[in-house]
Design a protein around this motif. Structure first.
Motif, PDB file in Angstrom:
ATOM      1  N   VAL A   1      -5.045  18.691   2.311  1.00  0.00           N
ATOM      2  CA  VAL A   1      -6.288  17.949   2.203  1.00  0.00           C
ATOM      3  C   VAL A   1      -6.365  17.152   0.907  1.00  0.00           C
ATOM      4  CG1 VAL A   1      -7.568  19.844   1.105  1.00  0.00           C
ATOM      5  CG2 VAL A   1      -8.802  18.121   2.438  1.00  0.00           C
ATOM      6  N   LEU A   2      -5.725  17.665  -0.145  1.00  0.00           N
ATOM      7  CA  LEU A   2      -5.666  16.928  -1.407  1.00  0.00           C
ATOM      8  C   LEU A   2      -4.798  15.690  -1.267  1.00  0.00           C
ATOM      9  CD1 LEU A   2      -5.370  19.770  -4.103  1.00  0.00           C
ATOM     10  CD2 LEU A   2      -7.417  18.578  -3.276  1.00  0.00           C
ATOM     11  N   LEU A   3      -3.720  15.809  -0.520  1.00  0.00           N
ATOM     12  CA  LEU A   3      -2.855  14.664  -0.284  1.00  0.00           C
ATOM     13  C   LEU A   3      -3.614  13.576   0.473  1.00  0.00           C
ATOM     14  CD1 LEU A   3      -0.117  13.302  -0.426  1.00  0.00           C
ATOM     15  CD2 LEU A   3       0.539  14.521   1.670  1.00  0.00           C
ATOM     16  N   THR A   4      -4.407  14.016   1.456  1.00  0.00           N
ATOM     17  CA  THR A   4      -5.216  13.059   2.215  1.00  0.00           C
ATOM     18  C   THR A   4      -6.212  12.343   1.300  1.00  0.00           C
ATOM     19  OG1 THR A   4      -5.039  14.437   4.203  1.00  0.00           O
ATOM     20  CG2 THR A   4      -6.835  12.811   4.129  1.00  0.00           C
ATOM     21  N   GLU A   5      -6.832  13.089   0.387  1.00  0.00           N
ATOM     22  CA  GLU A   5      -7.795  12.500  -0.540  1.00  0.00           C
ATOM     23  C   GLU A   5      -7.117  11.501  -1.481  1.00  0.00           C
ATOM     24  OE1 GLU A   5     -10.936  12.748  -0.423  1.00  0.00           O
ATOM     25  OE2 GLU A   5     -11.512  11.796  -2.295  1.00  0.00           O
ATOM     26  N   VAL A   6      -5.937  11.861  -1.966  1.00  0.00           N
ATOM     27  CA  VAL A   6      -5.187  10.978  -2.866  1.00  0.00           C
ATOM     28  C   VAL A   6      -4.823   9.684  -2.159  1.00  0.00           C
ATOM     29  CG1 VAL A   6      -2.980  10.690  -4.055  1.00  0.00           C
ATOM     30  CG2 VAL A   6      -4.307  12.760  -4.392  1.00  0.00           C
ATOM     31  N   LYS A   7      -4.372   9.802  -0.881  1.00  0.00           N
ATOM     32  CA  LYS A   7      -4.022   8.606  -0.127  1.00  0.00           C
ATOM     33  C   LYS A   7      -5.241   7.717   0.088  1.00  0.00           C
ATOM     34  CE  LYS A   7       0.007  10.436   2.355  1.00  0.00           C
ATOM     35  NZ  LYS A   7       0.582  10.758   3.684  1.00  0.00           N
ATOM     36  N   SER A   8      -6.414   8.361   0.261  1.00  0.00           N
ATOM     37  CA  SER A   8      -7.644   7.602   0.424  1.00  0.00           C
ATOM     38  C   SER A   8      -7.981   6.814  -0.845  1.00  0.00           C
ATOM     39  CB  SER A   8      -8.794   8.548   0.774  1.00  0.00           C
ATOM     40  OG  SER A   8     -10.016   7.842   0.847  1.00  0.00           O
ATOM     41  N   ILE A   9      -7.808   7.469  -1.991  1.00  0.00           N
ATOM     42  CA  ILE A   9      -8.051   6.794  -3.280  1.00  0.00           C
ATOM     43  C   ILE A   9      -7.045   5.674  -3.476  1.00  0.00           C
ATOM     44  CG2 ILE A   9      -8.068   7.101  -5.777  1.00  0.00           C
ATOM     45  CD1 ILE A   9      -8.940  10.017  -5.267  1.00  0.00           C
ATOM     46  N   GLU A  10      -5.784   5.966  -3.134  1.00  0.00           N
ATOM     47  CA  GLU A  10      -4.716   4.972  -3.255  1.00  0.00           C
ATOM     48  C   GLU A  10      -5.024   3.751  -2.399  1.00  0.00           C
ATOM     49  OE1 GLU A  10      -0.005   4.440  -2.052  1.00  0.00           O
ATOM     50  OE2 GLU A  10      -0.957   6.399  -1.929  1.00  0.00           O
ATOM     51  N   LYS A  11      -5.520   3.983  -1.189  1.00  0.00           N
ATOM     52  CA  LYS A  11      -5.832   2.894  -0.272  1.00  0.00           C
ATOM     53  C   LYS A  11      -6.918   1.986  -0.855  1.00  0.00           C
ATOM     54  CE  LYS A  11      -7.176   2.018   4.533  1.00  0.00           C
ATOM     55  NZ  LYS A  11      -7.556   2.639   5.821  1.00  0.00           N
ATOM     56  N   ALA A  12      -7.915   2.611  -1.473  1.00  0.00           N
ATOM     57  CA  ALA A  12      -8.997   1.839  -2.074  1.00  0.00           C
ATOM     58  C   ALA A  12      -8.479   0.978  -3.219  1.00  0.00           C
ATOM     59  CB  ALA A  12     -10.094   2.774  -2.567  1.00  0.00           C
ATOM     60  N   ILE A  13      -7.551   1.545  -4.012  1.00  0.00           N
ATOM     61  CA  ILE A  13      -6.988   0.805  -5.146  1.00  0.00           C
ATOM     62  C   ILE A  13      -6.136  -0.352  -4.666  1.00  0.00           C
ATOM     63  CG2 ILE A  13      -5.371   0.972  -7.073  1.00  0.00           C
ATOM     64  CD1 ILE A  13      -6.409   3.775  -7.561  1.00  0.00           C
ATOM     65  N   VAL A  14      -5.376  -0.124  -3.568  1.00  0.00           N
ATOM     66  CA  VAL A  14      -4.537  -1.180  -3.010  1.00  0.00           C
ATOM     67  C   VAL A  14      -5.403  -2.363  -2.583  1.00  0.00           C
ATOM     68  CG1 VAL A  14      -3.042  -1.797  -1.071  1.00  0.00           C
ATOM     69  CG2 VAL A  14      -2.656   0.326  -2.313  1.00  0.00           C
ATOM     70  N   LYS A  15      -6.553  -2.072  -1.971  1.00  0.00           N
ATOM     71  CA  LYS A  15      -7.470  -3.136  -1.570  1.00  0.00           C
ATOM     72  C   LYS A  15      -7.988  -3.895  -2.789  1.00  0.00           C
ATOM     73  CE  LYS A  15      -9.181  -1.141   2.760  1.00  0.00           C
ATOM     74  NZ  LYS A  15     -10.371  -0.640   3.492  1.00  0.00           N
ATOM     75  N   LEU A  16      -8.291  -3.126  -3.851  1.00  0.00           N
ATOM     76  CA  LEU A  16      -8.768  -3.749  -5.083  1.00  0.00           C
ATOM     77  C   LEU A  16      -7.725  -4.669  -5.680  1.00  0.00           C
ATOM     78  CD1 LEU A  16     -10.727  -4.023  -7.491  1.00  0.00           C
ATOM     79  CD2 LEU A  16      -9.691  -1.973  -8.446  1.00  0.00           C
ATOM     80  N   THR A  17      -6.497  -4.172  -5.772  1.00  0.00           N
ATOM     81  CA  THR A  17      -5.431  -4.965  -6.385  1.00  0.00           C
ATOM     82  C   THR A  17      -5.088  -6.172  -5.546  1.00  0.00           C
ATOM     83  OG1 THR A  17      -3.767  -3.561  -5.323  1.00  0.00           O
ATOM     84  CG2 THR A  17      -4.445  -2.978  -7.559  1.00  0.00           C
ATOM     85  N   ALA A  18      -5.139  -6.034  -4.220  1.00  0.00           N
ATOM     86  CA  ALA A  18      -4.834  -7.154  -3.332  1.00  0.00           C
ATOM     87  C   ALA A  18      -5.843  -8.276  -3.516  1.00  0.00           C
ATOM     88  CB  ALA A  18      -4.825  -6.688  -1.881  1.00  0.00           C
ATOM     89  N   ALA A  19      -7.111  -7.894  -3.711  1.00  0.00           N
ATOM     90  CA  ALA A  19      -8.169  -8.894  -3.881  1.00  0.00           C
ATOM     91  C   ALA A  19      -8.065  -9.594  -5.224  1.00  0.00           C
ATOM     92  CB  ALA A  19      -9.533  -8.225  -3.758  1.00  0.00           C
ATOM     93  N   ALA A  20      -7.604  -8.877  -6.234  1.00  0.00           N
ATOM     94  CA  ALA A  20      -7.581  -9.452  -7.594  1.00  0.00           C
ATOM     95  C   ALA A  20      -6.234  -9.988  -8.004  1.00  0.00           C
ATOM     96  CB  ALA A  20      -8.026  -8.392  -8.603  1.00  0.00           C
ATOM     97  N   LYS A  21      -5.174  -9.748  -7.188  1.00  0.00           N
ATOM     98  CA  LYS A  21      -3.808 -10.047  -7.606  1.00  0.00           C
ATOM     99  C   LYS A  21      -3.597 -11.518  -7.905  1.00  0.00           C
ATOM    100  CE  LYS A  21       0.980  -8.965  -6.465  1.00  0.00           C
ATOM    101  NZ  LYS A  21       1.881  -8.351  -5.484  1.00  0.00           N
ATOM    102  N   LYS A  22      -4.249 -12.410  -7.130  1.00  0.00           N
ATOM    103  CA  LYS A  22      -4.040 -13.842  -7.305  1.00  0.00           C
ATOM    104  C   LYS A  22      -4.451 -14.331  -8.686  1.00  0.00           C
ATOM    105  CE  LYS A  22      -8.508 -14.962  -5.231  1.00  0.00           C
ATOM    106  NZ  LYS A  22      -9.175 -15.704  -4.146  1.00  0.00           N
ATOM    107  N   ASP A  23      -5.333 -13.595  -9.367  1.00  0.00           N
ATOM    108  CA  ASP A  23      -5.791 -14.003 -10.708  1.00  0.00           C
ATOM    109  C   ASP A  23      -5.163 -13.170 -11.810  1.00  0.00           C
ATOM    110  OD1 ASP A  23      -9.059 -14.495  -9.329  1.00  0.00           O
ATOM    111  OD2 ASP A  23      -7.486 -15.990  -9.707  1.00  0.00           O
TER     112      ASP A  23
END
Length: 260
Positions: A37-59
């Motif tokens: 369940v901790l692995l699932t939570e970590v992947k969830s946090i990772e997914k949120a960060i990936v979305k953040l970085t994808a949105a900001a990467k162009k700048d």
């Protein structure tokens, strides 16, 4: 171990952001392997960060170059613990750097605003000091004039329309000017102004010395007025804005004769 309490503590977010020590990272990694369940939570946090970085990467290139140019600091070195274990930490480290960079930019902006405010306050203080100095110089000049034995002092007393009004004229014949102390006059109504008159008494001949347009705004109520006339008396009337060609006697506020 209470899994829900452990997740709620925020330790996994710090782990994802790369803000923990190597020893703490290893301990949490071991728990992740033990509790799915901790692995699932970590992947969830990772997914949120990936979305953040994808949105900001162009700048990203612009943002970090601006930070380095403005702050002149070295790039933050990110130490990889284990590429196989923490492949997703590349995203987390980048996100953490973005947050830190944003905070640094915010600090620079706030610092610049503070400098601007200090400069503004300093300018205002200097203007106040200059104004006070000028006021003091003007006051000292007036004291010297009023004490001059050659200055003619003419008190003006209140008349029928305003018995409690009073004023005083200090006439300097050498400079053809008068200094009118009008502190004893009330503020004129809206649309009205005080007009000062030089008078010859025989026959009665009034000559306008002008209107006091700044009466309300002037704090000291002392006005310098040119007067090249052979005045025998001075009067002040209340007139419509712009003044009148002849005095409105019904609105005569003060009057005083020059001692012969």
């Amino acid at each position: 171990m209470d899994i829900k309490e452990y997740i709620a503590s925020g330790i996994l977010e710090l782990y994802v952001a790369g803000s923990l020590s190597e020893k703490e990272n290893e301990e949490i990694y071991a728990k992740i392997q033990e509790y799915p369940v901790l692995l699932t939570e970590v992947k969830s946090i990772e997914k949120a960060i990936v979305k953040l970085t994808a949105a900001a990467k162009k700048d990203s290139e612009y943002s970090f170059s601006e930070i380095k140019n403005q702050l002149k600091v070295d790039e933050t070195k990110v130490i990889s613990i284990s590429t196989q274990k923490n492949n997703w930490l590349q995203y987390a480290g980048w996100a953490a750097s973005l947050v830190i960079g944003s905070m640094l930019i915010w600090s620079v902006v706030q610092n610049n605003k503070l400098k601007e405010q200090i400069a503004t306050d300093k300018k205002q203080l200097e203007e106040q000091i200059d104004k006070a100095s000028n006021s003091l110089a003007d006051a000292e000049k007036l004291i010297t004039i009023f004490r001059d034995k050659d200055i003619i002092s003419v008190p003006l007393t209140g008349q029928k329309v305003s018995p409690n009004s009073y004023a005083k004229v200090y006439w300097d014949k050498k400079t053809n000017s008068i200094y009118l102390d009008a502190k004893g006059l009330p503020d004129p109504p809206k649309g009205k102004v005080y007009q000062v008159w030089s008078l010859k008494l025989n026959p009665l001949t009034p000559t306008s010395l002008g209107t006091i347009d700044t009466f309300t705004a002037d704090t000291n109520k002392i006005f310098t007025i040119d007067n090249a006339n052979q005045s025998e008396a001075f009067g002040i009337t209340l007139e419509p804005a712009g003044g009148s060609e002849s005095p409105t006697l019904e609105q005569l506020y003060t009057l005083g004769a020059v001692d012969s």
